[in-house]
Design a protein around this motif. Structure first.
Motif, PDB file in Angstrom:
ATOM      1  N   LYS A  92      39.285  38.251  33.376  1.00  0.00           N
ATOM      2  CA  LYS A  92      38.468  38.703  34.514  1.00  0.00           C
ATOM      3  C   LYS A  92      38.994  40.023  35.077  1.00  0.00           C
ATOM      4  N   SER A  96      36.903  43.471  35.276  1.00  0.00           N
ATOM      5  CA  SER A  96      36.660  44.119  36.570  1.00  0.00           C
ATOM      6  C   SER A  96      37.238  45.522  36.618  1.00  0.00           C
ATOM      7  N   THR A 173      40.171  41.498  42.178  1.00  0.00           N
ATOM      8  CA  THR A 173      39.347  41.343  40.975  1.00  0.00           C
ATOM      9  C   THR A 173      37.952  40.854  41.360  1.00  0.00           C
ATOM     10  N   GLU A 174      37.910  39.875  42.224  1.00  0.00           N
ATOM     11  CA  GLU A 174      36.614  39.310  42.632  1.00  0.00           C
ATOM     12  C   GLU A 174      35.856  40.292  43.493  1.00  0.00           C
TER      13      GLU A 174
END
Length: 174
Positions: A92, A96, A173-174
């Motif tokens: 992830k 990203s 990251t999110e």
């Protein structure tokens, strides 16, 4: 005389072809050896050849990022996992940060630098200004991501929050 010249030319062409095939064979051998090495590295960090094979399959998506090849994606995943990141989080983060880099026209070398900084953050277990600055040099959007995730882009304030390195990386990251 022309027959001798034609034979010489044919011989020269045949030698060139043999040399080309030998070079091709070495390239295939090198690529096979590299792939075997990557599989062994992934198996070592994941402690399972089955999990490693599945993860390597998932990394084919990451390898589609501009300027990032499959072997680079596998190497970066191994590095991040060796520093303590889960395979899922490593993938992830690569996606990203890779996408963020692509939006500002940057590529593989910059993603390598981000991967190194993320590995250092994971290894230290805490966030430091040094690694944030390393990332910010490559990904100017990191400060916006920090602000969105933690309400501040100030590294000192983030350190005072007592976030683990994993919480920090997950947040940006999110």
């Amino acid at each position: 005389k022309m027959g001798g010249m034609a034979t010489a030319i044919k011989g020269f062409i045949a030698l060139q072809a043999v040399g080309y095939l030998k070079d091709m064979g070495m390239a295939i051998f090198d690529a096979t050896a590299e792939m075997q090495s990557l599989k062994m590295g992934m198996t070592a960090v994941m402690k399972s050849s089955t999990l490693a094979a599945a993860e390597m399959e998932k990394l084919k998506e990451v390898a589609k990022l501009p300027g990032l090849g499959y072997s680079e994606a596998v190497r970066m995943s191994i590095s991040l996992q060796s520093a303590g990141m889960s395979a899922d989080m490593a993938r992830k983060a690569m996606l990203s940060f890779g996408n963020a880099l692509a939006t500002v026209g940057k590529g593989k070398a910059d993603l390598d630098g981000v991967g190194l900084a993320l590995s250092q953050i994971m290894s230290k277990g805490k966030v430091s200004a040094e690694e944030i600055n390393q990332i910010a040099e490559r990904v100017p959007q990191i400060r916006i991501a920090m602000q969105d995730a933690f309400g501040t882009a100030n590294t000192e304030l983030i350190q005072k929050m007592g976030l683990t390195s994993g919480q920090f990386i997950r947040g940006v990251t999110e």
